[in-house]
Design an enzyme around this catalytic site. Structure first.
Site, short mmCIF file in Angstrom:
data_model
loop_
_atom_site.label_atom_id
_atom_site.label_comp_id
_atom_site.label_asym_id
_atom_site.label_seq_id
_atom_site.Cartn_x
_atom_site.Cartn_y
_atom_site.Cartn_z
N GLU A 1 0.70 -1.02 0.02
CA GLU A 1 0.13 0.13 0.11
C GLU A 1 0.92 1.19 0.23
O GLU A 1 1.68 1.23 0.77
CB GLU A 1 -0.78 -0.06 1.33
CG GLU A 1 -2.41 -0.37 1.12
CD GLU A 1 -2.94 -0.19 2.52
OE1 GLU A 1 -2.83 1.15 3.28
OE2 GLU A 1 -3.57 -0.91 2.98
N ASP B 1 -5.58 9.28 10.55
CA ASP B 1 -4.29 8.86 11.04
C ASP B 1 -4.01 9.34 12.12
O ASP B 1 -4.23 10.39 12.54
CB ASP B 1 -3.21 9.15 9.84
CG ASP B 1 -3.44 8.27 8.67
OD1 ASP B 1 -3.21 7.12 8.59
OD2 ASP B 1 -3.57 9.02 7.40
N TYR C 1 -11.31 -4.57 4.08
CA TYR C 1 -10.42 -3.80 5.06
C TYR C 1 -11.09 -3.82 6.45
O TYR C 1 -11.91 -2.77 6.53
CB TYR C 1 -9.89 -2.47 4.51
CG TYR C 1 -8.91 -1.83 5.32
CD1 TYR C 1 -8.48 -1.85 6.63
CD2 TYR C 1 -7.64 -1.26 4.44
CE1 TYR C 1 -7.32 -1.38 7.21
CE2 TYR C 1 -6.45 -0.82 4.95
CZ TYR C 1 -6.23 -0.77 6.43
OH TYR C 1 -5.29 -0.32 6.93
#
Lengths: 265, 407
Positions: free
Chosen positions: A49, A60, A174
Site C-alpha cells: 500500500e 491517521d 479492510y
C-alpha cells in the site's frame, strides 16, 4: 477475479496469510520510497500500500501524520507518486494499492486519476474518508479501469452497513479491528477474531485486518481468522529513522521478514 | 426545495466524507435530530433554555450614533454579543447538548478557534454535568488566552493542538480523531456549519433563531423588511443563522464578509471565495483554499474565528446561486471598525464581528438614507482586548503612565 484478490487467495492456498505493507510515498523522499518498496517486497510482503501524503489526515495517528508532513516538505504530489509507480513497474509485479484521502484524487480529477493510475500499474485504491455513499463517481471510473476500490469495515459498522460495503468493494475487505486512528493500540484479539470470522461468513472476498498491528505477535493473533494483515505505522516508525541511521533499510527488512514469518504457518 | 437533500447535499456541496467508524454515529445523530426537531416537547425545552439561560430574544438595536456617523442607511445591530457566554455560539450548543442527552452519551468534545464555541460547549457541559474536552490550536490558545482560562474554570479539559497551522483546522482534525476513538460514549459538538451531514443542516437550524427574531423585530420597529443583511463568515454559522429566514425574501440583499488578512494579493488571508476552489475537507465538499495538488493551505486572519481554510457548504451553494454575495476586509480594516463601534456605540465587538462592521463602513457610501441594514454582531470583543491592545500599542501606554506617576 482481480490481481489483488487472486494474490490473497493464492497466498492462502499455500497455507499462509498475506502481509500487506504500508509505505508513505515521499518519506524520507520519493526516490528512497522506491528503494523501500522493493526492499519490503523482497523481505516478504505480498501486497504494498502506497500512502499519498495529505495535509489533514483525520483518520491517521501521529506516526503517519508526521510521515505525511515530511513528504509534503518536498511537495510530493499524486502525479509524482504515479510517476514513481510507473518506474517501479519496470522492476516489480507485486500488487500495488494507493491509499489516499479523497481530496488529492478529487482535485486531480477522478476520471483522469483512474486513467493514469491504470497506466502506471496501480491495482487498487483505498480512500479512508470515502464511504460507499459518496463513492459513486470513484466506483464508476475504477471499474472502467479495472482497479479495485477497497472499503473499510469498522467495529461500529452495523450488519446492514457491512453488507452494503461488502457489495460495493472489490479486491478485499479492510477490517479495522479497533475504534480509532492508525497506529492505535490493539484490543482483545480473541474478540476481534470473532468479528473477523463473522465478517468472513458474509462474503467470498478475502478479509484483511489493519490499524494497530505493531509486531509479529499481533500479526499472528489477527491472522488466525483474517486472510491477511496490514501493517503501516510500525514500518513508518522504522523509516522515520532514515535520516540518522544509514542502516535502517536492513532493520526494516528484518522487521518485515519477522511479520511475514509469524503468519507463514 | 428543501436543502440539504436526504444525502446532506446543497447542490454539489456537502455530503458525508468520513471514516466508516464514524458513519453509524452520524446516522444516529441525524435520526435523533430528525425525530426530535418537530416534537413539541423538544421545541418547548429548547425554547425554555434559550429564553431563561441564553437570554433570548437578543435585542435588535438601532445604532443611532453609528447611523449618524456613516450618514447613510439606518443601521440595526442584532445583539448576539448579549447572549450568555458572549456570542451566538451557544444557540447551537444548547441544542446539541439536548441531543447528547437524548442519545445517552456521557462525554462531549469540541474544537474551537477563537474560543467562543469552546466556552459555549464547556458551559452547557458544566450545566448538564457531562465530561468535556476542547481541542484548540496552540496558536489560537496564545491569542485567545482569556477564553482558555474561561473553559478551564468551567471544568473543561483544554487540549492544545500543535500540528499543522496550530489553528482551527487542526483542532477540528484532532476532535475528529478523538471522536473516532471514543465514538461509543462521546458526542462531537461541532461549532459551525461545517463537517459531515447532518452538522451543516442542524447547526443552521439552531442558529436560525437569530434571523427569525430579527425578522419579527424589524417588522415591529420599521414595519418592513430590511434592504441589506451583513455578517462575517468563518465557517459561516452566524451568517447563515441571520440569512436563512430571509432567503425567500428576494429584495433582501445579503453579504457575507470573509477575512482578508493582510490583503488578498499578499496570499495571507482566509477569503475562500476570493482565492479558493472546490475540495473535500473534514467531512464535507465545499469551497476552500488549497494548492494545485489538493493540499489545504495555511490561512491568516487577525481573528481566530475566521482563520479557517474552508467555508460551510451551504454558503458555497448560495454563492454559486448568487443569492448571497461575499466579500472580504483586511485585518487593519477590521481593527479600525473595532475602534469605531467601541467609540460610537459603546460596544466592543469581537474581532470576527468587526469584519462585518468594516464592510458596513466600506459600503456605506453606496447606501441611501431610506435603506435599512441589519448587521449581525455575532460576539463581544472582551476576549480580544488583550490582542487589540497589543496591536494598537495600548498596554505600553499604561505602563508609561504609571511609571511616570511614581517619579
Amino acid at each position: 477475479m482481480s490481481r489483488i484478490e487472486a494474490t490473497l487467495k493464492n497466498v492462502n492456498l499455500l497455507g499462509e496469510k498475506a502481509l500487506i505493507a504500508y509505505v508513505m510515498a515521499g518519506d524520507p523522499n520519493l526516490e528512497e520510497s522506491g528503494r523501500i518498496i522493493l526492499e519490503v517486497e523482497k523481505a516478504g510482503a505480498d501486497i504494498i500500500e502506497i500512502g499519498v501524503p495529505f495535509s489533514d489526515p483525520v483518520a491517521d495517528g501521529p506516526t503517519i501524520q508526521k510521515a505525511a508532513e515530511r513528504a509534503l516538505r518536498d511537495n510530493v504530489s499524486l502525479a509524482d507518486i504515479l510517476g514513481l509507480v510507473t518506474r517501479l513497474r519496470r522492476q516489480t509485479k507485486i500488487p500495488l494499492i494507493l491509499m489516499s484521502y479523497a481530496n488529492p484524487i478529487f482535485v486531480y480529477g477522478i476520471e483522469a486519476f483512474f486513467k493514469e493510475a491504470r497506466k502506471a500499474g496501480i491495482n487498487g485504491v483505498i480512500i479512508p474518508d470515502l464511504p460507499p455513499e459518496e463513492a459513486k463517481d470513484f466506483l464508476l471510473h475504477a471499474r472502467r479501469r479495472l482497479i479495485d476500490m477497497i472499503f473499510l469495515v469498522a467495529p461500529t459498522s452495523t450488519p446492514e452497513r457491512a453488507e452494503k460495503i461488502l457489495k460495493t468493494g472489490s479486491g478485499f475487505v479492510y477490517y479495522v479491528p479497533l475504534t480509532g486512528v492508525t497506529g492505535s493500540k490493539l484490543g482483545d484479539t480473541d474478540a476481534i477474531g470473532l468479528r473477523v470470522a463473522a465478517l468472513k461468513s458474509m462474503t467470498d472476498l478475502p478479509v484483511a485486518a489493519g490499524f494497530g498491528i505493531s509486531n509479529p505477535e499481533d500479526a499472528l493473533a489477527l491472522s488466525r481468522e483474517a486472510d491477511g494483515v496490514i501493517v503501516g505505522s510500525a514500518l513508518v516508525r522504522i523509516i522515520e529513522t532514515a535520516s540518522e541511521d544509514s542502516d535502517y533499510l536492513s532493520r526494516l527488512s528484518d522487521f518485515v521478514a519477522s511479520l511475514k514469518g509469524a503468519i507463514r504457518t | 426545495m428543501q436543502l440539504p437533500n436526504k444525502k446532506g447535499r446543497f447542490g454539489p456541496y456537502g455530503g458525508r466524507y468520513v471514516a466508516e467508524t464514524l458513519m453509524p454515529a452520524l446516522k444516529e445523530l441525524e435520526e435523533t435530530y430528525e425525530s426530535l426537531r418537530r416534537k413539541a416537547a423538544f421545541k418547548k425545552e429548547l425554547g425554555y433554555h434559550l429564553n431563561h439561560y441564553v437570554g433570548r430574544p437578543t435585542s435588535l438595536y438601532f445604532a443611532e450614533r453609528l447611523t449618524e456617523r456613516l450618514g447613510t442607511a439606518k443601521i440595526y445591530l442584532k445583539r448576539e454579543d448579549l447572549c450568555h457566554t458572549g456570542a451566538h455560539k451557544i444557540n447551537n450548543t444548547i441544542g446539541q447538548i439536548l441531543l447528547t442527552q437524548a442519545m445517552g452519551k456521557k462525554r462531549v468534545i469540541a474544537e474551537t478557534g477563537a474560543g467562543q464555541h469552546g466556552v459555549a460547549v464547556a458551559t452547557v457541559a458544566a450545566r448538564a454535568g457531562l465530561e468535556c474536552e476542547i481541542y484548540m490550536g496552540t496558536e489560537d490558545m496564545l491569542r485567545q488566552k482569556l477564553n482558555v482560562i474561561r473553559m478551564r474554570l468551567l471544568g473543561a479539559t483544554v487540549t492544545g493542538v500543535s500540528s499543522g497551522s496550530r489553528t482551527l483546522k487542526d483542532a477540528i482534525s484532532e476532535a475528529l480523531r478523538d471522536w473516532t476513538r471514543n465514538v461509543c460514549d462521546t458526542h462531537y459538538i461541532l461549532g459551525s456549519v461545517l463537517g459531515p451531514h447532518p452538522y451543516p443542516m442542524m447547526i443552521r437550524d439552531f442558529q436560525s433563531v437569530i434571523g427569525q427574531e430579527a425578522r419579527q423585530q424589524i417588522i415591529r420597529s420599521e414595519g418592513r423588511l430590511p434592504d441589506l443583511l451583513i455578517a462575517c463568515v468563518g465557517g459561516g454559522s452566524n451568517a447563515i443563522g441571520l440569512f436563512h429566514p430571509f432567503l425567500q425574501d428576494e429584495k433582501v440583499l445579503m453579504v457575507g464578509v470573509e477575512a482578508g488578512g493582510e490583503g488578498i494579493e499578499s496570499g495571507k488571508h482566509a477569503a475562500r471565495f476570493a482565492g479558493g476552489s472546490v475540495g473535500i475537507l473534514q467531512g464535507t465538499m465545499t469551497m476552500m483554499l488549497q494548492d494545485a495538488n489538493g493540499q489545504i493551505q495555511l490561512t491568516h486572519s487577525v481573528s481566530a474565528g475566521l482563520d479557517y481554510a474552508a467555508v460551510g457548504p451551504e454558503h458555497s451553494y448560495y454563492h454559486d446561486k448568487k443569492r448571497i454575495s461575499y466579500t472580504s476586509v483586511t485585518d487593519d480594516e477590521a481593527l479600525a471598525a473595532f475602534k469605531l463601534l467601541s467609540e460610537t456605540e459603546g460596544i466592543l465587538p469581537a474581532l470576527e464581528s468587526s469584519h462585518a462592521v468594516a464592510h458596513l463602513v466600506k459600503t456605506a457610501p453606496e447606501l441611501s438614507k431610506d435603506q435599512i441594514v441589519i448587521l449581525n454582531l455575532s460576539g463581544r470583543g472582551d476576549k480580544d482586548v488583550d490582542q487589540v491592545s497589543r496591536m494598537m500599542g495600548l498596554s505600553g501606554e499604561i505602563e508609561d503612565e504609571c511609571s511616570g506617576g511614581q517619579l
